[in-house]
Design a protein around this motif. Structure first.
Motif, PDB file in Angstrom:
ATOM      1  N   THR A  89     -56.403  23.538  43.612  1.00 33.91           N
ATOM      2  CA  THR A  89     -55.939  23.008  44.890  1.00 33.91           C
ATOM      3  C   THR A  89     -56.879  21.781  45.295  1.00 33.91           C
ATOM      4  O   THR A  89     -58.079  21.866  44.686  1.00 33.91           O
ATOM      5  CB  THR A  89     -55.786  23.826  46.196  1.00 33.91           C
ATOM      6  OG1 THR A  89     -56.985  24.286  46.461  1.00 33.91           O
ATOM      7  CG2 THR A  89     -54.998  24.911  45.787  1.00 33.91           C
ATOM      8  N   LYS A  95     -64.343  22.055  47.102  1.00 37.75           N
ATOM      9  CA  LYS A  95     -65.364  22.863  47.396  1.00 37.75           C
ATOM     10  C   LYS A  95     -66.377  22.836  46.053  1.00 37.75           C
ATOM     11  O   LYS A  95     -67.514  23.329  46.086  1.00 37.75           O
ATOM     12  CB  LYS A  95     -64.981  24.325  47.759  1.00 37.75           C
ATOM     13  CG  LYS A  95     -64.522  24.555  48.994  1.00 37.75           C
ATOM     14  CD  LYS A  95     -63.886  25.870  49.251  1.00 37.75           C
ATOM     15  CE  LYS A  95     -63.273  26.217  50.603  1.00 37.75           C
ATOM     16  NZ  LYS A  95     -62.938  27.434  50.815  1.00 37.75           N
TER      17      LYS A  95
ATOM     18  N   MET B 550     -70.321  26.011  56.800  1.00 40.81           N
ATOM     19  CA  MET B 550     -69.865  27.542  57.052  1.00 40.81           C
ATOM     20  C   MET B 550     -70.466  28.482  56.356  1.00 40.81           C
ATOM     21  O   MET B 550     -70.257  29.634  56.623  1.00 40.81           O
ATOM     22  CB  MET B 550     -68.485  27.604  57.320  1.00 40.81           C
ATOM     23  CG  MET B 550     -68.047  26.781  58.444  1.00 40.81           C
ATOM     24  SD  MET B 550     -66.191  26.725  58.494  1.00 40.81           S
ATOM     25  CE  MET B 550     -65.986  25.493  57.336  1.00 40.81           C
ATOM     26  N   ASP B 551     -71.454  28.209  55.540  1.00 42.01           N
ATOM     27  CA  ASP B 551     -71.981  29.401  54.720  1.00 42.01           C
ATOM     28  C   ASP B 551     -73.257  29.676  54.945  1.00 42.01           C
ATOM     29  O   ASP B 551     -73.819  30.566  54.335  1.00 42.01           O
ATOM     30  CB  ASP B 551     -71.795  28.824  52.989  1.00 42.01           C
ATOM     31  CG  ASP B 551     -70.496  28.526  52.711  1.00 42.01           C
ATOM     32  OD1 ASP B 551     -69.799  28.994  53.269  1.00 42.01           O
ATOM     33  OD2 ASP B 551     -70.519  27.695  51.788  1.00 42.01           O
ATOM     34  N   THR B 659     -60.903  30.374  56.250  1.00 40.67           N
ATOM     35  CA  THR B 659     -60.315  29.500  55.125  1.00 40.67           C
ATOM     36  C   THR B 659     -61.472  29.051  54.128  1.00 40.67           C
ATOM     37  O   THR B 659     -61.377  28.813  53.045  1.00 40.67           O
ATOM     38  CB  THR B 659     -59.522  28.514  55.463  1.00 40.67           C
ATOM     39  OG1 THR B 659     -58.500  28.947  56.462  1.00 40.67           O
ATOM     40  CG2 THR B 659     -58.597  27.937  54.734  1.00 40.67           C
ATOM     41  N   GLU B 660     -62.416  28.598  54.864  1.00 38.25           N
ATOM     42  CA  GLU B 660     -63.613  27.543  54.381  1.00 38.25           C
ATOM     43  C   GLU B 660     -64.747  28.429  54.026  1.00 38.25           C
ATOM     44  O   GLU B 660     -65.629  27.858  53.245  1.00 38.25           O
ATOM     45  CB  GLU B 660     -63.935  26.541  55.357  1.00 38.25           C
ATOM     46  CG  GLU B 660     -62.912  25.756  55.748  1.00 38.25           C
ATOM     47  CD  GLU B 660     -62.627  24.581  54.483  1.00 38.25           C
ATOM     48  OE1 GLU B 660     -63.463  24.487  53.868  1.00 38.25           O
ATOM     49  OE2 GLU B 660     -61.626  24.117  54.611  1.00 38.25           O
ATOM     50  N   SER B 661     -65.339  29.410  54.843  1.00 33.89           N
ATOM     51  CA  SER B 661     -66.478  29.935  54.323  1.00 33.89           C
ATOM     52  C   SER B 661     -66.498  30.837  53.017  1.00 33.89           C
ATOM     53  O   SER B 661     -65.806  31.264  52.488  1.00 33.89           O
ATOM     54  CB  SER B 661     -67.032  30.688  55.438  1.00 33.89           C
ATOM     55  OG  SER B 661     -68.171  31.354  55.161  1.00 33.89           O
ATOM     56  N   GLN B 662     -67.621  30.771  52.390  1.00 30.96           N
ATOM     57  CA  GLN B 662     -67.896  31.446  51.313  1.00 30.96           C
ATOM     58  C   GLN B 662     -68.896  32.418  51.341  1.00 30.96           C
ATOM     59  O   GLN B 662     -69.178  33.411  50.418  1.00 30.96           O
ATOM     60  CB  GLN B 662     -68.386  30.614  50.150  1.00 30.96           C
ATOM     61  CG  GLN B 662     -67.291  29.268  49.887  1.00 30.96           C
ATOM     62  CD  GLN B 662     -67.677  28.701  48.625  1.00 30.96           C
ATOM     63  OE1 GLN B 662     -67.502  29.291  47.581  1.00 30.96           O
ATOM     64  NE2 GLN B 662     -67.497  27.428  48.650  1.00 30.96           N
ATOM     65  N   LYS B 914     -66.830  32.459  44.128  1.00 30.42           N
ATOM     66  CA  LYS B 914     -66.309  31.541  43.866  1.00 30.42           C
ATOM     67  C   LYS B 914     -64.915  31.863  42.994  1.00 30.42           C
ATOM     68  O   LYS B 914     -64.005  31.313  43.166  1.00 30.42           O
ATOM     69  CB  LYS B 914     -67.280  30.856  42.947  1.00 30.42           C
ATOM     70  CG  LYS B 914     -68.464  30.206  43.360  1.00 30.42           C
ATOM     71  CD  LYS B 914     -69.486  29.757  42.583  1.00 30.42           C
ATOM     72  CE  LYS B 914     -70.894  29.054  43.109  1.00 30.42           C
ATOM     73  NZ  LYS B 914     -71.793  28.690  42.318  1.00 30.42           N
ATOM     74  N   ASN B 915     -65.049  32.738  42.194  1.00 31.16           N
ATOM     75  CA  ASN B 915     -64.029  33.181  41.596  1.00 31.16           C
ATOM     76  C   ASN B 915     -62.849  33.585  42.407  1.00 31.16           C
ATOM     77  O   ASN B 915     -61.630  33.395  42.076  1.00 31.16           O
ATOM     78  CB  ASN B 915     -64.310  34.307  40.611  1.00 31.16           C
ATOM     79  CG  ASN B 915     -65.316  34.088  39.688  1.00 31.16           C
ATOM     80  OD1 ASN B 915     -65.341  32.794  39.005  1.00 31.16           O
ATOM     81  ND2 ASN B 915     -66.218  34.969  39.075  1.00 31.16           N
ATOM     82  N   THR B 917     -62.335  32.384  45.142  1.00 32.43           N
ATOM     83  CA  THR B 917     -61.353  31.404  45.833  1.00 32.43           C
ATOM     84  C   THR B 917     -60.408  30.678  44.666  1.00 32.43           C
ATOM     85  O   THR B 917     -59.345  30.337  45.135  1.00 32.43           O
ATOM     86  CB  THR B 917     -62.566  30.065  46.034  1.00 32.43           C
ATOM     87  OG1 THR B 917     -63.842  30.560  45.827  1.00 32.43           O
ATOM     88  CG2 THR B 917     -62.316  29.770  47.545  1.00 32.43           C
ATOM     89  N   ASN B 918     -61.000  30.666  43.704  1.00 30.43           N
ATOM     90  CA  ASN B 918     -59.971  30.239  42.630  1.00 30.43           C
ATOM     91  C   ASN B 918     -58.490  31.033  42.539  1.00 30.43           C
ATOM     92  O   ASN B 918     -57.671  30.479  42.734  1.00 30.43           O
ATOM     93  CB  ASN B 918     -60.511  30.131  41.209  1.00 30.43           C
ATOM     94  CG  ASN B 918     -61.381  29.378  40.909  1.00 30.43           C
ATOM     95  OD1 ASN B 918     -61.253  28.222  41.604  1.00 30.43           O
ATOM     96  ND2 ASN B 918     -62.415  29.577  39.936  1.00 30.43           N
ATOM     97  N   LYS B 920     -57.454  32.684  44.913  1.00 31.17           N
ATOM     98  CA  LYS B 920     -56.847  32.417  46.348  1.00 31.17           C
ATOM     99  C   LYS B 920     -55.830  31.199  46.078  1.00 31.17           C
ATOM    100  O   LYS B 920     -54.676  31.291  46.218  1.00 31.17           O
ATOM    101  CB  LYS B 920     -58.186  31.941  47.199  1.00 31.17           C
ATOM    102  CG  LYS B 920     -57.641  33.149  48.463  1.00 31.17           C
ATOM    103  CD  LYS B 920     -59.277  32.884  49.027  1.00 31.17           C
ATOM    104  CE  LYS B 920     -59.288  32.047  50.219  1.00 31.17           C
ATOM    105  NZ  LYS B 920     -60.514  31.731  50.778  1.00 31.17           N
ATOM    106  N   HIS B 921     -56.464  30.245  45.448  1.00 29.34           N
ATOM    107  CA  HIS B 921     -55.523  29.213  45.657  1.00 29.34           C
ATOM    108  C   HIS B 921     -54.532  29.318  44.682  1.00 29.34           C
ATOM    109  O   HIS B 921     -53.299  28.570  44.672  1.00 29.34           O
ATOM    110  CB  HIS B 921     -56.377  27.962  45.172  1.00 29.34           C
ATOM    111  CG  HIS B 921     -57.327  27.488  46.352  1.00 29.34           C
ATOM    112  ND1 HIS B 921     -56.938  26.726  47.186  1.00 29.34           N
ATOM    113  CD2 HIS B 921     -58.568  27.861  46.749  1.00 29.34           C
ATOM    114  CE1 HIS B 921     -57.888  26.410  48.332  1.00 29.34           C
ATOM    115  NE2 HIS B 921     -58.877  27.335  47.907  1.00 29.34           N
ATOM    116  N   TYR B 922     -54.640  29.769  43.507  1.00 24.25           N
ATOM    117  CA  TYR B 922     -53.561  30.064  42.489  1.00 24.25           C
ATOM    118  C   TYR B 922     -52.401  30.850  43.372  1.00 24.25           C
ATOM    119  O   TYR B 922     -51.291  30.441  43.145  1.00 24.25           O
ATOM    120  CB  TYR B 922     -53.851  30.734  41.351  1.00 24.25           C
ATOM    121  CG  TYR B 922     -54.530  29.742  40.415  1.00 24.25           C
ATOM    122  CD1 TYR B 922     -53.958  28.930  39.698  1.00 24.25           C
ATOM    123  CD2 TYR B 922     -55.935  30.095  40.051  1.00 24.25           C
ATOM    124  CE1 TYR B 922     -54.553  27.924  39.048  1.00 24.25           C
ATOM    125  CE2 TYR B 922     -56.572  29.164  39.112  1.00 24.25           C
ATOM    126  CZ  TYR B 922     -55.850  28.033  38.760  1.00 24.25           C
ATOM    127  OH  TYR B 922     -56.405  27.156  37.624  1.00 24.25           O
TER     128      TYR B 922
END
Lengths: 123, 947
Positions: A89, A95, B550-551, B659-662, B914-915, B917-918, B920-922
């Protein structure tokens, strides 16, 4: 560049290494991206295949780190630090590029005219 | 305490200075993680805080330079002035010579100021000469350089690092003197001989006193590498100029204790005799004019050559004492040491020096204590038992910045760690009000960092939390939180709203508040009612969202405070009962208890309800929307203070963070905040539940179920459970989240890849239970998600009684829908699969059904109720929150489980994320997750982003 989902993608790529620049509190790369699998690919002015949902470089700050490193407007970003960027995305790509703990970003990019790219990178 | 554990860990983590700085004492009470700001002391580290690595490098460079200098000096050929060189051939020998010689000189010249000046010059010249020539030529020189490197490397090790840190600190301490170091061949040499480092430097000061060249050599050698705080060494360098002149000065005068001790030692006498002559003049001066001496220090040494010597003395004395102390630090060092004449002050002596009339002595002693205490629990304990803590606390009110700064640094280190007795000792001598006083008084950023760091450490101990609140809440809010958050009481219309500044002070203070916010209802009340606190925290978080930053730890702390303050907000805020709207129970968003019970009893009813929902939900979207909108209370004036906690506007903030924070802790806390706000049956929680849906928060939460972080999954699962009190949410979640929930369940004894903890599995099971209760449609989704097999396996084979109990509840509920039995039977299931496993733990569950009356009650309350009743019939939710603090406590539990590794968790967890998040987006793109959103349009994301 088009591809068939599920099939490996073949592309001529250039490696570009960008060292982030401290800009105020932020580390910046000096370019902007468009595209992503959540975006409307039809609006991407740079892609040949209007169904391509890849990440494209839409703008490059003159004199910025990205330009210095040889990145050009219209480049398609294939990988960022080894992470695939062809099926992500928009936000995910953003990011990935803006990790605060990474000073250097290594991109694999492809562009329409590779010769031009090579020439440019050698300058 | 978990927190303590974390502290302990921090040392290991902190190979680097940076790490040291952010020592994390995480005390997790409640949601909060408490971290120690930087116990680790080193000055340098403080400076470094965020990018410790880089800075550290820089520091090293500096040292290198200095080292070179030193080396050069050493090379300066010093003629043996009458003193025999013990090791003539060795470089060290030369060192000795030089020392002796100077010593003599100083002795002779002492009285005459001009001479001193000349000496200085001379050494300076030497320096230059030797510098060029020597380096290349000298084998020793090369080694020297190598050694320094080695030292630096050594810094990587915890202890070493500390020293390093302290070193830097020393450097910062007296910048003006630095030039001296260069000039002073003497010092340099010392360091040279010492290789290992600072010891030498320290030795330098003392060395002049040493009559025997050999002895000095030994001393240098004896210095263990680890000890050395180069920092101190640096300081020595600064003072080196003084040495010749100062030599007379001697440690003895300043440190009466030290001198005394020396006298007893056999070797000492010799040194003394030599010194004596030198001492007289300078010593007197030092005592008389300590202030003047300090002033001199500030000046450039060269320009004031004349004064330098005498003035420097007092300080120098202090340094000398430090040097000696340094040796003391580790027993191994002592054993290595062969020359009995040299010895570092013992702890008692250092503590005595805290009361020394000369301020630099005090500050140096405090700095040295800080150094000694770093990561050394034994020393901390000893300091406490020797009554050093009250003395340090008393120094907090000292007018001289240098003194209260060092005292504060020492207290910060002492307050860090598992040993709560140290914290209590600080509290018992009124250290907390003293810290707060100092916070109000000082503008020195470094001191503020130390103060807030100490408070953070102290706040990790339960009994001190209320004390900190009583003394420091409003001060911390006014002095740190509000100014650094960018929030203003009355925003000036002309000025742009300011962003939050993520300073170390803010991080420390928010960490402290995070800890104290977990201290129960009274603490929450105090924080909520603290003027400006909630406003400022929200402003800071909004600023973080705005900047997409936000991290970081500060954000984490702020979210955790918000989460804690949101806990039980529906019961604890003044006038909450007014909002407990009985009619809300009948509102479309929720199901009244009676109705629910009815549905439950007859599955037909449940189905009917479901169909009703379909009609309403799908066809009357417009109506619903207007309903929601209408119901939001109109505000006559801007909301402020704690009311902000539960305004529907905060939903967007938390969703942005989600949504944004890691940062897993931030994710967990944000989900926990939503969980808290959506619990309870009052008007505001109805709004919150509806707002989460309208803000498209459900898909965000559902995606986080795929997180790799156990605690995130758990917090999200519980939040979904609370959100499903809203009927429409329940249906949406049942339709679209079921697969993700089920995929987190283990298959029988085999854990899924994620290997979630028992708590998490139980939380997910409870959420599933909540979702399928009253909704045969959701139960059908559950079956379609292949959950029955897993549930049966858990019920039959899980080792955890809590898990199989929770699974059993779900199975019973599913079986209660008679219209589903056909389908179940076709798949090969029969009634026996849905029976609770007969075991001691589960017997109570058999008659669980009757207990369901309160299903509609806020989950939180259920929790509490369950606990009180102790009945196993209740929804297993009770398992989650032992004491009703379900949200908060979970954190705590979490910490306990992970106590061994938590210190590092913060840092390491990001990677896996990180993974995540990936994934997630998929998920987002491939699945109809969007459907979870009420209004189907997903806002187009930004087409273009600068990076």
């Amino acid at each position: 560049m088009s591809f068939i989902p599920g099939q490996p993608v073949t592309a001529v790529v250039q490696r570009i290494e960008i060292r982030k620049l401290q800009h105020g509190e932020h580390l910046i790369l000096g370019f902007s991206i468009g595209g992503g699998i959540d975006q409307d690919p039809g609006q991407n002015p740079f892609s040949e295949d209007k169904s391509d949902k890849g990440i494209y470089v839409t703008r490059v700050t003159p004199g910025g780190p990205a330009e210095v490193a040889g990145l050009m407007m219209g480049d398609k970003v294939m990988q960022v630090n080894g992470w695939d960027m062809t099926m992500v995305t928009h936000d995910q790509a953003r990011k990935r590029l803006t990790k605060k703990d990474e000073d250097i970003v290594r991109l694999l990019v492809t562009r329409k005219s590779l010769e031009q790219a090579v020439r440019h990178s050698m300058m | 305490m978990p927190a303590e554990v974390k502290q302990e860990q921090s040392p290991s983590n902190q190979t680097s200075l940076a790490m040291m700085q952010e020592p994390q004492e995480m005390v997790e009470e409640t949601v909060t993680i408490e971290e120690d700001p930087g116990t680790p002391t080193s000055h340098v580290s403080v400076v470094t805080s965020d990018d410790g690595t880089t800075r550290r490098t820089e520091t090293k460079v500096t040292k290198m330079v200095k080292t070179v200098t030193t080396r050069t000096v050493r090379q300066v050929p010093l003629g043996p002035d009458g003193l025999p060189l013990p090791e003539g051939s060795s470089p060290l020998g030369s060192y000795t010579d030089s020392i002796d010689r100077r010593y003599l000189k100083s002795g002779e010249r002492y009285i005459t100021t001009p001479q001193a000046t000349s000496t200085l010059t001379r050494s300076y010249n030497n320096y230059n000469d030797s510098y060029t020539d020597t380096l290349p030529t000298d084998a020793g020189g090369s080694q020297y350089g190598g050694r320094h490197y080695g030292l630096h490397d050594g810094y990587g090790i915890g202890d070493v690092t500390d020293n390093y840190g302290s070193l830097s600190r020393g450097v910062n301490f007296r910048p003006p003197r630095y030039p001296y170091a260069m000039a002073n061949s003497y010092r340099t040499e010392n360091s040279y001989g010492t290789l290992p480092i600072r010891k030498d430097d320290y030795g330098h000061v003392a060395q002049p006193q040493v009559p025997m060249g050999s002895s000095s050599v030994d001393l240098n050698r004896s210095q263990p590498e680890r000890f050395q705080p180069e920092p101190y060494g640096l300081e020595d360098d600064h003072r080196s100029l003084g040495p010749e002149e100062e030599e007379p000065y001697d440690l003895d005068p300043d440190y009466s204790t030290a001198s005394r001790r020396q006298g007893t030692l056999p070797g000492t006498n010799r040194g003394r005799t030599v010194r004596e002559p030198l001492r007289d003049g300078p010593r007197v001066r030092g005592y008389e004019d300590p202030i003047e001496a300090e002033l001199v220090d500030e000046r450039h040494p060269y320009s004031h050559g004349m004064y330098a010597a005498p003035l420097a003395q007092p300080e120098r004395g202090s340094m000398a004492s430090l040097d000696r102390l340094a040796g003391r630090r580790s027993p191994s060092i002592d054993s290595i040491r062969k020359d009995p004449r040299w010895r570092d002050p013992d702890l008692q002596e250092v503590i005595a020096m805290l009361g020394h009339p000369i301020d630099p002595v005090k500050s140096n002693a405090a700095a040295y204590l800080q150094h000694l205490c770093y990561e050394n629990d034994k020393i901390k304990k000893d300091v406490r038992q020797l009554k050093g803590i009250p003395v340090l606390a008393g120094l907090l009110d000292h007018p001289k910045a240098e003194v209260h700064r060092k005292a504060c640094g020492a207290l910060r280190n002492i307050s860090y760690g598992k040993d709560h007795d140290n914290k209590v000792a600080i509290k018992n001598c009124d250290g907390i009000p003293a810290l707060i006083r100092l916070l109000r008084k000082t503008n020195d950023m470094e001191v503020r960092e130390l103060i807030t760091g100490t408070l953070w450490n102290l706040s990790s101990y339960e009994p001190l939390k209320m004390v900190i609140i009583n003394h420091g809440l409003q001060t911390m809010t006014n002095e740190v939180i509000i100014p650094h958050s960018g929030w203003e009481y009355e925003p000036n219309e002309d000025s742009k709203p300011r962003d939050a500044e993520w300073t170390t002070v803010f991080k420390n203070t928010s960490g402290c508040l995070r800890n104290v916010s977990s201290d129960g209802a009274e603490a929450r009340r105090r924080l909520r009612e603290c003027d400006g606190l909630v406003d400022a925290l929200l402003h800071a978080l909004q600023s973080a969202v705005g900047k997409k930053d936000m991290d970081n730890k500060s954000v984490e702390n702020c979210v955790c405070i918000m989460r804690n303050l949101s806990y039980h907000v529906h019961k604890e805020i003044p006038g909450a009962e007014k909002f407990t709207d009985p009619s809300a129970m009948q509102a479309p968003g929720s199901v009244g208890p009676q109705r629910k019970k009815k549905d439950d009893a007859g599955c037909f009813g449940g189905k009917k309800a479901k169909e009703e929902w379909f009609n309403q939900g799908r066809k009357n979207v417009e109506n619903d929307k207007s309903y929601d909108t209408l119901d939001l209370p109109k505000r006559t004036e801007p909301t402020k203070g704690f009311e902000l906690l539960y305004q529907p506007e905060v939903v967007r903030l938390y969703l942005s963070l989600l949504t944004e924070s890691q940062n897993y802790n931030t994710l967990e806390a944000a989900a926990g905040a939503l969980q808290n706000l959506s619990a309870g049956q009052w008007t505001w929680s109805n709004y919150i539940r509806a707002t989460v849906r309208k803000e498209k928060g459900l898909p965000i939460l559902v995606e986080l179920l795929r997180s790799d972080a156990d605690k995130v999954v758990r917090a999200v699962a519980i939040a979904l459970r609370n959100l499903s009190i809203d009927r429409r949410n329940k249906d949406l979640i049942g339709s679209y989240a079921m697969r993700d929930l089920v995929s987190n369940l283990p298959s029988g004894q085999q854990r899924p890849a994620k290997n979630l903890e028992e708590d998490t599995v139980v939380a997910i099971l409870n959420t599933i239970h909540e979702i399928v209760t009253d909704s045969s449609e959701n139960a059908r989704s559950l079956i379609q998600a292949q959950a029955i097999e897993k549930l049966v396996a858990i019920n039959k084979t899980s080792q955890s009684p809590r898990e199989n109990k929770a699974a059993s509840h779900v199975l019973q509920t599913v079986w209660s829908y008679k219209d589903l039995r056909n389908a179940l039977t076709k798949e090969g299931w029969n009634k026996s699969h849905f029976q609770p496993t007969v075991s001691g733990a589960l017997k109570a569950a058999k008659n669980g059904k009757p207990g369901y009356d309160d299903t509609t009650l806020p989950l939180m309350e259920k929790n509490q109720g369950t606990k009180k009743n102790g009945s196993g019939d209740m929804i297993p939710m009770d398992e989650l929150g032992p004491d009703g603090y379900s949200t908060i406590d979970q954190r705590d539990k979490d910490c306990k489980y992970k106590s061994s590794g938590d210190g590092s968790v913060d840092l390491t967890e990001r990677e896996p994320l990180k993974n995540d998040t990936n994934t997630k987006h998929y998920v987002r793109s491939n699945r109809p997750a969007v459907n979870l959103v009420d209004a189907c349009d997903v806002k187009p994301q930004p087409v273009d982003s600068w990076v």
